[in-house]
Write an enzyme that holds these catalytic residues in place. Structure first.
Site: not given
Length: 780
Positions: A489, A428
Site C-alpha cells: 500500500e 496491519e
C-alpha cells in the site's frame, strides 16, 4: 408466473453443474463406469425476504405472503453512494425459499452451499435448525438430507445478522471499510451420491521441465456404514479444452480410505502451454470417484505456471517480473458487494485492461470467485487475503474463527493460477508470535505450492511468512530489510483526491505514484508495489472525507477514472496500446500563476502540443518524457508549460508519437462549457436470469469528449422492458460523472434505458436480454 407455478416449472428440469459437464467416456473408463450423479441447482431466484424477524418465520407453515420477493445476490438495504450510515445494515433479517426436490434424488445426499452472507447466518430446513455460521467473507454449507420432504415443498429459512459482531473477524475494534449485510453472494443446492468428492486440489509440478506432472489431491466423504472393503476407484483426466491429453486411475488403499484423502499423479504428456500474463492458458482436471453402485465426478480448472518470490524479485515461469498493481475493495454504490458475476468480473477487466496492472490484492478479505475466475482468464495475478483489519482479539473464539477463515479461503481458492500469495496475517496488526506461527503452519500444510505473506506497517515486525509485505505511505519508501520484500500500500490513504478537485491536487496524486514506482524500479530488492487503491470505497464515520467515502482510488466509486488512472495506464508498452492521458482539466485553471507546469501521462516518445484558435494551430511545443527526474520509469510523465500562461488561450491539441509515427491524438476544450451528455453501457447484451446486470456510465463532457469535472447536474432515469434499476431514478453527477446498474429480469427482450439532462437532452441506451441457458440456470 407466480412462485408456485415457478416451482412446478423448475422441478421439471435438472441442471448439471458446470463441473460435471459429462461422464468419463467409454474409451477412457471401464465399461462398467456409471453416469455421475452429482447435480447442482442454483438458488438465485424465488427468495422471499423480511427486513424484520417474525416469530415462527422459520417454520414451513408460516404465511410469508407479505414478504418481499428478492433475487440473489441481495443487499439488506439500499446503499447510497456516499453519506451512507454504517448502522443502516446492522440488523437481523430473514430469507425464505420454497423448493421441491426431484424424486430421482431420494437416495442421494443433499447440501445447501452459501458463498457468502454478512455477517452471521442461522439456517433451517422445514423448521429444523441445521446450524449457524459466523463469518461474512468465506463459504459455508449445511446438509439437508435427513430433513428433505419428498412429497411436498420444502422451506429453507435463513436468518442473517448484519451486525458488526465483535467475536467475528474483522471486527472487535474498528475497520476502514463497510461490510454491509444480506446474502450477497450465490447460493446453490448440491446433490451427491452417498459417498462423494468433498474437494479437489490440483498442483502442477516441474512445469518448466520437459516432463511436467499434475498432482491431484482428492478428499472424499464416505457413506454411513461404508467399509474399506468396498472397491473404490479414483480416476483423473487432464483436458486441454475438450481433448484428453493424460489419464490415470487407481484403487483407493485402506489407509487412504480411512483418511478420506487420496492422491493421483498425471504423467507422460507434452506440449502444454504455460499460464502467462499475456496468454493465460487454462487446463481442466476431471476427477471421478467410482464404485460398482455409485459415481461422483467434478472438475477443477488450473494453469501450468511457476510463480515465486526470490531475492532477485518476483519470477513468473523463470522470468523476472516487476509487480505493479492496486488494492481492491468489493463495494459498489446502491448494492454494496451484492453484484452478480458480470459486474464482479468487470473489475478484473478494469484492473488488467484499463489500468494495466499485473497484480491485485484482495483487501482485506477473500472476494467473489467470479472476480478470481476473471483474473485467471485475463492473466492478472492475485494476493488472496484473510479477513481482518489491524485488530487481533484476545478471545480464543475470535482467533479460531480467524484460523478457520484462512482455512476456508485456501481450500476454496487453491486451484486459481492467478493467486500467487496467501496473505494470512491480519492486515496491519502488531506481532502475535504464537498465532502467526499457527496460521503459517496451517497455510503451508494446506498448500505448500504457494508462499505466504502478511501485510504490516512497521519494519521491525517479526517475519514468520515467506514474503515481507509492507504498507509504507511515506516517500521515499523505506529500504527493504528482508530479501523477499513487497510494498502493498502507498499514496492513497494519505492523499485522498476527488474527481472534482483542482489540477494541483490531481498533479500531486499522479506524481506521488510516479516517484514511488520510479524508486521501486531502481532497486531489485523491491519485488514491486501495489497502490492504495483501485476504486473509492465506503467507510465508517471515523474514516473517509466527511461523507463516509475514502477518495483513495485512482478511479471513483462508479469505476470512472481520475487523472491518476492515466499514470497506471501509461506504463504499458505502446505496442499493447498507445496512451496519452492529460493529468489536468484544461478549462479549469484556478491555480496561482496559471497553467505553469501540468503533467501528461503517456507511453509515447514525444508529444507535440499546439493551441488552436478557431481550429488553426499556433506554435507547436515539443515535449519529451522526463527521464531526468524519473530515470528508472520506462514511461516517465511529460510536463507542459504554456509559454504565455493564461494570456494565449485556446483549445489544446496533443499529438503522441512513437519512433516518429503519430499514434494518438487528444484535444481539450478551453471554453469551460458543458457541451455533451453521454450515456454508455459496459455491455450491450444481458442474460435473462434475473441476476445479470451491467453498468451504464453517465458523463457530461466538452465537445471533445473530456469529462467536465465541475458539473454536478441532476439526471433522471427511466427503464422500459424486462429490467430493473439498481440505483435511483434521479441522480446527481459527481465530478461530471455518475453510473447506474441495470439488472435483467427472467424475461428476455429489448431494454431501453433513457437518461435525461435538463439542458442537454436525453440519451437512450438499448440493451438486449437473451434467454438463459437451461443447462446451467434452471432452478428448483
Amino acid at each position: 408466473m407466480d412462485r408456485r407455478e415457478f416451482l412446478a416449472f423448475g422441478s421439471m428440469y435438472m441442471v448439471g453443474s458446470s463441473s460435471v459437464a459429462r461422464a468419463f467416456s467409454p474409451e477412457h473408463s471401464p465399461a462398467s463406469a456409471l453416469q455421475s450423479s452429482r447435480t447442482v441447482y442454483p438458488l438465485s431466484q424465488g427468495w422471499l425476504w423480511s427486513r424484520n424477524l417474525v416469530a415462527g418465520a422459520e417454520m414451513p407453515g408460516f404465511d410469508d405472503s407479505s414478504f418481499t420477493p428478492v433475487t440473489l445476490p441481495h443487499s439488506n438495504v439500499f446503499v447510497s453512494w456516499h453519506n451512507f450510515d454504517q448502522n443502516a445494515y446492522q440488523f437481523v433479517s430473514l430469507y425464505r425459499r420454497h423448493f421441491c426436490m426431484p424424486a430421482e434424488h431420494r437416495e442421494k445426499r443433499i447440501f445447501v452451499d452459501f458463498e457468502g452472507a454478512a455477517t452471521a447466518s442461522r439456517v433451517w430446513l422445514n423448521g429444523t435448525l441445521l446450524g449457524e455460521y459466523r463469518g461474512g467473507f468465506t463459504p459455508f454449507s449445511f446438509e439437508l438430507t435427513e430433513h428433505v420432504r419428498w412429497d411436498q415443498e420444502n422451506i429453507l429459512a435463513v436468518e442473517v445478522d448484519g451486525h458488526e459482531l465483535q467475536d467475528v473477524p474483522p471486527f472487535g475494534y474498528e475497520i476502514d471499510y463497510l461490510t454491509y449485510g444480506g446474502i450477497y453472494r450465490d447460493v446453490s443446492i448440491r446433490v451427491t451420491p452417498q459417498t462423494f468428492l468433498e474437494n479437489v486440489k490440483v498442483t502442477p509440478r516441474d512445469v518448466l521441465s520437459s516432463a511436467p506432472q499434475v498432482q491431484v489431491d482428492a478428499w472424499f466423504v464416505k457413506a454411513a456404514g461404508e467399509t474399506s472393503g468396498t472397491a473404490y476407484t479414483l480416476e483423473a483426466e487432464l483436458l486441454d479444452g475438450a481433448t484428453v491429453i493424460a489419464q490415470t486411475q487407481q484403487r483407493i488403499s485402506v489407509a487412504e480410505w480411512n483418511a478420506g484423502h487420496a492422491v493421483l499423479v498425471l504423467r507422460n504428456f507434452s506440449g502444454v502451454r504455460l499460464w502467462e500474463l499475456s496468454d493465460p492458458v487454462l487446463y481442466t482436471v476431471r476427477i471421478r470417484l467410482q464404485t460398482s453402485h455409485s459415481a461422483d465426478e467434478t472438475t477443477a480448472r488450473f494453469g501450468f505456471r511457476d510463480a515465486r518470490f526470490t531475492p532477485q524479485g518476483f519470477m513468473l515461469n523463470g522470468k523476472l517480473l516487476k509487480l505493479r498493481g492496486l488494492n481492491r475493495h468489493q463495494g459498489f454504490p446502491f448494492t454494496g458487494p451484492a453484484m452478480p458475476a458480470r459486474v464482479q468480473r468487470r473489475d478484473a477487466e478494469i484492473l488488467k485492461r484499463e489500468l494495466k496492472c499485473n497484480i491485485v490484492r484482495c483487501s482485506h478479505y477473500p472476494q467473489s470467485h467470479h472476480f478470481l475466475d476473471a483474473c485467471d482468464e485475463l492473466g492478472l495475478l492475485v494476493i488472496d487475503e484473510t479477513p481482518g483489519w489491524q485488530h487481533v482479539d484476545d478471545s480464543e473464539v475470535w482467533r479460531e474463527r480467524y484460523l478457520d477463515n484462512t482455512r476456508r479461503m485456501i481450500r476454496r481458492d487453491w486451484n486459481h493460477p492467478s493467486i500467487v500469495l496467501w496473505s494470512v496475517r491480519i492486515n496491519e496488526s502488531r506481532d502475535f508470535h504464537d498465532l502467526y506461527v499457527n496460521v503459517n503452519t496451517l497455510a503451508r500444510s494446506l498448500d505448500a505450492s504457494r508462499q505466504t505473506t502478511g501485510v504490516r506497517y512497521f519494519q521491525e515486525s517479526e517475519l514468520l511468512e515467506d514474503v515481507f509485505s509492507m504498507n509504507d505511505f511515506g516517500f521515499p519508501l523505506k529500504v527493504p530489510n528482508h530479501p523477499l520484500y513487497l510494498n502493498t500500500e502507498f499514496v492513497g490513504a494519505e492523499f485522498p483526491v476527488r474527481s472534482s478537485d483542482n489540477n494541483a491536487q490531481h498533479r500531486e496524486q499522479i506524481l506521488r505514484y510516479a516517484r514511488i514506482y520510479n524508486q521501486i524500479a531502481a532497486d531489485a530488492h523491491y519485488a514491486g508495489g501495489l497502490g492504495w487503491c483501485a476504486f473509492d470505497y465506503q467507510t465508517h464515520w471515523d474514516f473517509g472525507s466527511g461523507d463516509h467515502i475514502c477518495y483513495h482510488g485512482v478511479m471513483d466509486i462508479f469505476r470512472e477514472p481520475k487523472p491518476a488512472a492515466g499514470f497506471y495506464r501509461s506504463q504499458c508498452s505502446p505496442e499493447e496500446e498507445a496512451v496519452l492521458e492529460p493529468g489536468f482539466h484544461f478549462a479549469e485553471n484556478d491555480e496561482p500563476g496559471g497553467f505553469e507546469k501540468e503533467v501528461i501521462c503517456s507511453n509515447c516518445d514525444e508529444i507535440r502540443c499546439s493551441i488552436l484558435h478557431h481550429g488553426v494551430p499556433k506554435p507547436i511545443i515539443v515535449l519529451k518524457p522526463d527521464h531526468e527526474n524519473f530515470p528508472h520509469l520506462e514511461h516517465p510523465p511529460f510536463f507542459l508549460t504554456l509559454p504565455d500562461g493564461n494570456d494565449d488561450w485556446g483549445d489544446l491539441r496533443m499529438d503522441g508519437y512513437v519512433k516518429g509515427t503519430l499514434v494518438i491524438s487528444k484535444t481539450c476544450s478551453s471554453k469551460g462549457i458543458d457541451q455533451k451528455f453521454v450515456a454508455h453501457a459496459d455491455d450491450q447484451e444481458l442474460i435473462a436470469d434475473g441476476s445479470d446486470a451491467t453498468r451504464i456510465a453517465l458523463r457530461i463532457t466538452d465537445e471533445y469528449g473530456n469529462v467536465r469535472p465541475l458539473c454536478n447536474d441532476p439526471i433522471s432515469i427511466s427503464i422500459e422492458g424486462p429490467a430493473s434499476l439498481l440505483g435511483e431514478d434521479i441522480v446527481s453527477l459527481s465530478g461530471g460523472v455518475m453510473a447506474i446498474w441495470v439488472r435483467a429480469t427472467r424475461s428476455p427482450g429489448s431494454i431501453v434505458v433513457t437518461a435525461r439532462h435538463a439542458h442537454l437532452g436525453e440519451q437512450k441506451v438499448i440493451l438486449q436480454s437473451h434467454p438463459a441457458d437451461r443447462a446451467v440456470s434452471v432452478e428448483i
